[in-house]
Design a protein around this motif. Structure first.
Motif, PDB file in Angstrom:
ATOM      1  N   SER A  10      51.142  39.143  40.959  1.00  9.12           N
ATOM      2  CA  SER A  10      50.153  39.626  42.202  1.00  9.12           C
ATOM      3  C   SER A  10      48.955  38.658  41.309  1.00  9.12           C
ATOM      4  CB  SER A  10      49.908  40.936  42.512  1.00  9.12           C
ATOM      5  OG  SER A  10      49.327  41.105  43.360  1.00  9.12           O
ATOM      6  N   VAL A  11      48.276  37.911  42.819  1.00  8.88           N
ATOM      7  CA  VAL A  11      46.971  37.524  42.196  1.00  8.88           C
ATOM      8  C   VAL A  11      45.956  38.158  42.565  1.00  8.88           C
ATOM      9  CG1 VAL A  11      47.935  35.435  41.556  1.00  8.88           C
ATOM     10  CG2 VAL A  11      46.523  35.732  43.347  1.00  8.88           C
ATOM     11  N   TRP A  12      45.886  39.207  43.636  1.00 13.30           N
ATOM     12  CA  TRP A  12      45.409  39.950  44.568  1.00 13.30           C
ATOM     13  C   TRP A  12      44.437  41.026  44.381  1.00 13.30           C
ATOM     14  CZ3 TRP A  12      49.624  37.886  45.855  1.00 13.30           C
ATOM     15  CH2 TRP A  12      49.413  37.006  46.980  1.00 13.30           C
ATOM     16  N   ASP A  13      43.669  41.735  44.278  1.00 15.67           N
ATOM     17  CA  ASP A  13      42.468  42.614  44.320  1.00 15.67           C
ATOM     18  C   ASP A  13      42.888  43.995  44.344  1.00 15.67           C
ATOM     19  OD1 ASP A  13      39.856  43.796  43.775  1.00 15.67           O
ATOM     20  OD2 ASP A  13      39.410  44.281  45.328  1.00 15.67           O
ATOM     21  N   ASP A  14      42.908  44.868  42.694  1.00 14.09           N
ATOM     22  CA  ASP A  14      43.633  45.717  42.303  1.00 14.09           C
ATOM     23  C   ASP A  14      42.644  46.422  41.160  1.00 14.09           C
ATOM     24  OD1 ASP A  14      46.541  47.201  42.709  1.00 14.09           O
ATOM     25  OD2 ASP A  14      44.948  48.005  41.598  1.00 14.09           O
ATOM     26  N   GLN A  15      42.255  47.376  41.472  1.00 16.11           N
ATOM     27  CA  GLN A  15      41.057  48.132  40.094  1.00 16.11           C
ATOM     28  C   GLN A  15      41.774  49.277  39.018  1.00 16.11           C
ATOM     29  OE1 GLN A  15      39.075  50.834  42.349  1.00 16.11           O
ATOM     30  NE2 GLN A  15      37.403  48.782  42.932  1.00 16.11           N
ATOM     31  N   THR A  16      43.412  48.273  39.263  1.00 16.32           N
ATOM     32  CA  THR A  16      44.396  48.831  37.975  1.00 16.32           C
ATOM     33  C   THR A  16      43.823  48.779  36.348  1.00 16.32           C
ATOM     34  OG1 THR A  16      45.359  49.903  39.378  1.00 16.32           O
ATOM     35  CG2 THR A  16      45.953  50.520  37.220  1.00 16.32           C
ATOM     36  N   ASP A  17      43.847  47.356  36.457  1.00 19.18           N
ATOM     37  CA  ASP A  17      43.219  46.276  35.590  1.00 19.18           C
ATOM     38  C   ASP A  17      42.221  46.886  34.163  1.00 19.18           C
ATOM     39  OD1 ASP A  17      41.949  44.977  37.330  1.00 19.18           O
ATOM     40  OD2 ASP A  17      42.209  43.222  35.976  1.00 19.18           O
ATOM     41  N   SER A  18      41.313  46.897  34.806  1.00 19.64           N
ATOM     42  CA  SER A  18      39.933  47.478  34.473  1.00 19.64           C
ATOM     43  C   SER A  18      39.403  48.583  34.248  1.00 19.64           C
ATOM     44  CB  SER A  18      38.781  46.695  35.103  1.00 19.64           C
ATOM     45  OG  SER A  18      38.120  47.314  36.311  1.00 19.64           O
ATOM     46  N   LEU A  19      40.573  49.564  35.493  1.00 20.18           N
ATOM     47  CA  LEU A  19      40.832  50.937  34.637  1.00 20.18           C
ATOM     48  C   LEU A  19      41.384  51.785  33.498  1.00 20.18           C
ATOM     49  CD1 LEU A  19      39.464  52.083  38.502  1.00 20.18           C
ATOM     50  CD2 LEU A  19      38.343  52.707  36.387  1.00 20.18           C
ATOM     51  N   ALA A  20      42.712  50.111  33.095  1.00 15.37           N
ATOM     52  CA  ALA A  20      43.031  50.738  32.346  1.00 15.37           C
ATOM     53  C   ALA A  20      42.697  50.906  31.066  1.00 15.37           C
ATOM     54  CB  ALA A  20      44.342  50.596  32.134  1.00 15.37           C
ATOM     55  N   GLN A  21      41.448  50.295  31.012  1.00 19.47           N
ATOM     56  CA  GLN A  21      40.781  49.881  29.759  1.00 19.47           C
ATOM     57  C   GLN A  21      39.266  50.504  29.246  1.00 19.47           C
ATOM     58  OE1 GLN A  21      41.917  47.565  27.481  1.00 19.47           O
ATOM     59  NE2 GLN A  21      43.694  46.683  29.180  1.00 19.47           N
ATOM     60  N   ARG A  22      39.322  52.700  30.512  1.00 20.93           N
ATOM     61  CA  ARG A  22      38.648  53.170  30.216  1.00 20.93           C
ATOM     62  C   ARG A  22      38.049  53.191  29.255  1.00 20.93           C
ATOM     63  NH1 ARG A  22      40.884  58.168  32.283  1.00 20.93           N
ATOM     64  NH2 ARG A  22      41.868  58.589  30.310  1.00 20.93           N
ATOM     65  N   ASP A  23      39.254  53.914  27.953  1.00 21.80           N
ATOM     66  CA  ASP A  23      38.440  54.546  26.323  1.00 21.80           C
ATOM     67  C   ASP A  23      38.382  53.688  25.774  1.00 21.80           C
ATOM     68  OD1 ASP A  23      39.139  56.665  28.304  1.00 21.80           O
ATOM     69  OD2 ASP A  23      41.404  56.714  27.772  1.00 21.80           O
ATOM     70  N   THR A  24      38.555  52.119  25.822  1.00 29.45           N
ATOM     71  CA  THR A  24      38.325  50.878  24.985  1.00 29.45           C
ATOM     72  C   THR A  24      36.904  50.950  24.154  1.00 29.45           C
ATOM     73  OG1 THR A  24      38.120  49.554  26.817  1.00 29.45           O
ATOM     74  CG2 THR A  24      39.722  49.547  25.768  1.00 29.45           C
ATOM     75  N   GLY A  25      35.893  52.002  24.814  1.00 22.57           N
ATOM     76  CA  GLY A  25      34.451  52.187  25.056  1.00 22.57           C
ATOM     77  C   GLY A  25      34.251  51.060  25.221  1.00 22.57           C
ATOM     78  N   TRP A  26      33.803  50.417  26.166  1.00 26.04           N
ATOM     79  CA  TRP A  26      33.504  49.372  27.039  1.00 26.04           C
ATOM     80  C   TRP A  26      32.758  49.953  28.052  1.00 26.04           C
ATOM     81  CZ3 TRP A  26      33.653  43.701  26.583  1.00 26.04           C
ATOM     82  CH2 TRP A  26      33.647  42.737  25.638  1.00 26.04           C
ATOM     83  N   MET A  27      31.578  49.033  28.606  1.00 23.26           N
ATOM     84  CA  MET A  27      31.145  49.783  29.657  1.00 23.26           C
ATOM     85  C   MET A  27      31.290  49.078  30.587  1.00 23.26           C
ATOM     86  SD  MET A  27      26.871  50.622  28.467  1.00 23.26           S
ATOM     87  CE  MET A  27      26.347  48.822  27.767  1.00 23.26           C
TER      88      MET A  27
END
Ligand code: SF4
Ligand code: SF4
Lengths: 105, 395
Positions: free
Chosen positions: B120-137
C-alpha cells in the motif's frame, strides 16, 4: 567540562563520574580518545620506507587512530602507543611506502 | 525586525516540506526515494540544481544509509535533514536510535504510509508510531501549512534540546495535494532560526573526542536518564517556540494539543494528523446541530502532552480516540497512550477507540457524525459495549 577535554596524553586517565550532572550531554568518549592506548592491540607493525614516500598524507587521513603524525621534515611518523596495526595506512599508501611486518614483542 | 509579509504559494505538502528545508538553510540532505516521499527530495534537488539552496546532497543506496549519513553530518555540526516513508522508516529503525542516543538534532519528514503487506502507498500512522520508543520527537501535521511550519519549528526545538525530530504528514492527502501555504521571507526565517550551535566541535582536533563511545553499565544508565530528561524539557521548549512562532508569524503553536469547543463539550474527538481536519469541519457542523462535541488534536505525540490531556479529561464525560493505526494484540496506539496517562488520576472520562482510515480508507464528515452518534449512546448508557471499534469494517 574542561577536564573532559583538557588532558594531555601523559596525564590521560579514565574519568569517573559520581553524579548524573557531571556527565556530558551527549555520550562522547568519557576519557579523551588519547587515553585509550590502542597500541597494545598490535600484532603487525607498519614500517615506513622514506625513499618511497611522496608526502601525500593519505595515510594520515585514513588512520583510524591518532597514530600517524607529520614530522617537522615533512615525512610521516607513527606513534606506536596508538598504532593498532590494522594496516589501513599500508593499504591506502599510493606508492607502497608502508609495509606491515610481524612485530617481535 | 523586518515587517512580516507572508509569501503565499500553492504547493503540495511535500513541496511545503522542501521549501521549509530551503528556508531553514539546511546544509546536508541525504535521502533515498520512496513513494510518497519522493517529491520532497526532487524539489530539494531542483533548488540545489538552480543554485537556490546551498545544500550538500548525499545520494545513498538505502534509508539505513540515509539516516547514517544524516547522523554523520549532524555529528560534524551541520544542520541535517532527510525524509522517508513506511518501509523506508522501518529500515532506518536501528539508526534512529543512534541519532537520538548521540543527541543529534536531525530533522526528518516522514510521509505516513501503510506498512506492507498488503502493499500500500496510502495514509496510515502505524509506520511512524512504531518508532515511538526511538527517542525522536514527533509532530503530526494536519495540513500543508503545518508541514512547512512544523519543519521550521522542529529544527529550532531539536537544536535547543539536542534531540532529533520527525515531522509527519499524510500520504497523498497532504503529500500530493495542493493547498495555499503562507511562507516566511528568508530574512525572517533567519531571525527565527539562527545557525545551529552544536554541542561539540568535532573539527577541533585539540580536544579529540569520539561520539557514541562505549559506556559500561556504570555509565549507560545516566545517559538514558539525560535523554529522558531532555524529552521532558522539550515540552517547555516546544510551547515557547510555538508561542514565538505565533507572535512572529501569526500562527500560534503554543499548545501541544490544539483544542476546540472543549470547555462545554460532553465529549471530544481526539486524534492526530490530517484526519483532524475532517474532524474539525464535522465538529463545526455538529455544533450547529446541537451536539455538545469538541476536538483535541494531538500535535506532538513525543514528548507526550500528558498535562494538557489531563486538563481536557477533567472537563469532559467522554473521549472518542480516532486511531489511523493499530498495535496488534492490543488497540490503537494513541488510545493506549491516552488511557495510560489517565490511570493515576480521578479524571476518568469514558474512552472509546475508533480504528479508522487504515491504508488510506477515506475518513469523511459523515463518518465523524456516525461516531458522534455512537459516542453519545455510550455516554448515555454510562458503559462501553466494546472498547475498540473497527469503524470501517465491512460487516
Ligand atoms: S596500521 Fe592502522 S593504526 Fe597503525 S598507523 Fe597504520 S592505519 Fe594507523
Ligand atoms: S600515504 Fe604513503 S606516500 Fe603518502 S604520506 Fe603516507 S607513507 Fe608517504
Amino acid at each position: 567540562m574542561n577536564t573532559l577535554f583538557g588532558e594531555k596524553k601523559t596525564e590521560a586517565k579514565k574519568i569517573v563520574f559520581t553524579s548524573v550532572d557531571q556527565y556530558p550531554e551527549a555520550p562522547i568518549s568519557l576519557a579523551t580518545t588519547l587515553s585509550n592506548f590502542t597500541g597494545d592491540w598490535r600484532t603487525f607493525i607498519p614500517v615506513i620506507i622514506e625513499e618511497k614516500c611522496v608526502k601525500c598524507y593519505i595515510c594520515w587521513k585514513f588512520c583510524p587512530e591518532p597514530a600517524i603524525y607529520i614530522r617537522e621534515d615533512g615525512y610521516v611518523g607513527i606513534d606506536y602507543d596508538y598504532c593498532k596495526g590494522c594496516g589501513i595506512c599500508a593499504n591506502e599508501c599510493p606508492t607502497n611506502a608502508i609495509t606491515m611486518e610481524k612485530e617481535e614483542k | 525586525m523586518a515587517e512580516y509579509k507572508p509569501i503565499r504559494k500553492v504547493v503540495s505538502g511535500n513541496y511545503a516540506a522542501a521549501y521549509a528545508v530551503k528556508h531553514a538553510r539546511v546544509q546536508v540532505v541525504a535521502a533515498y526515494p520512496i513513494t510518497p516521499q519522493t517529491s520532497i527530495i526532487e524539489k530539494i534537488a531542483e533548488f540545489i540544481a538552480n543554485g537556490e539552496a546551498d545544500i550538500q546532497y548525499v545520494p545513498v543506496e538505502s534509508e539505513h544509509s540515509a539516516m547514517a549519513a544524516s547522523i554523520g553530518a549532524s555529528a560534524a555540526g551541520a544542520r541535517a535533514f532527510t525524509a522517508t516513508s513506511a518501509q523506508g522508516l522501518a529500515l532506518m529503525h536501528e539508526m534512529l536510535h543512534w541519532a537520538s542516543g548521540a543527541r543529534l538534532p536531525v530533522v526528518m519528514v516522514n510521509v505516513n504510509r501503510a506498512m506492507a503487506p498488503p502493499w500500500s502507498v496510502w495514509d496510515d500512522q502505524t509506520d511512524s508510531l512504531a518508532q515511538r520508543d526511538t527517542g525522536w520527537m514527533q509532530f503530526y501535521a494536519e495540513n500543508n501549512q503545518e508541514v512547512y511550519d512544523g519543519v521550521l519549528m522542529s529544527f529550532k526545538v531539536a537544536e535547543t534540546v539536542n534531540v532529533p525530530a520527525m515531522v509527519i504528514e499524510s500520504a497523498f492527502i497532504l503529500s500530493h495535494t495542493y493547498d495555499v501555504v503562507e511562507m516566511i521571507p528568508q530574512e525572517l526565517v533567519d531571525e527565527f532560526l539562527p545557525p545551529r550551535k552544536p554541542l561539540y566541535d568535532l573539527a577541533d582536533f585539540s580536544r579529540a573526542i569520539s561520539v557514541g563511545a562505549l559506556a559500561t553499565p556504570n555509565d549507560y544508565y545516566e545517559f538514558r536518564y539525560k535523554l529522558a530528561k531532555a524529552m521532558e524539557d522539550a515540552k517547555k521548549v516546544i510551547k515557547d517556540v510555538g508561542k514565538e512562532f505565533g507572535e512572529r508569524f501569526g500562527r500560534d503553536y503554543s499548545e501541544m494539543i490544539e483544542k476546540g469547543y472543549v470547555d462545554d463539550a460532553d465529549f471530544v474527538f481526539m486524534g492526530m494528523g490530517s484526519l483532524m481536519g475532517t474532524v474539525k469541519e464535522a465538529v463545526d457542523l455538529l455544533r450547529k446541530e446541537g451536539y455538545k462535541v469538541g476536538y483535541a488534536k494531538v500535535r506532538w505525540f513525543r514528548p507526550f502532552p500528558k498535562e494538557e490531556l489531563l486538563e481536557i479529561a477533567e472537563s469532559v464525560k467522554g473521549i472518542a480516540v480516532l486511531d489511523r493505526n493499530f498495535s496488534f494484540g492490543q488497540e490503537g496506539i494513541l488510545f493506549n497512550e491516552a488511557k495510560g496517562v489517565l490511570y493515576n488520576t480521578s479524571a476518568r472520562p469514558i474512552m472509546k477507540n475508533y480504528i479508522v482510515g487504515l491504508g488510506g480508507r477515506d475518513f469523511t464528515v459523515p463518518d465523524v457524525k456516525a461516531i458522534a452518534e455512537d459516542m453519545k449512546r455510550v455516554i448515555e448508557a454510562g458503559k462501553l459495549d466494546r472498547e475498540v471499534e473497527w469503524y470501517h469494517l465491512k460487516r
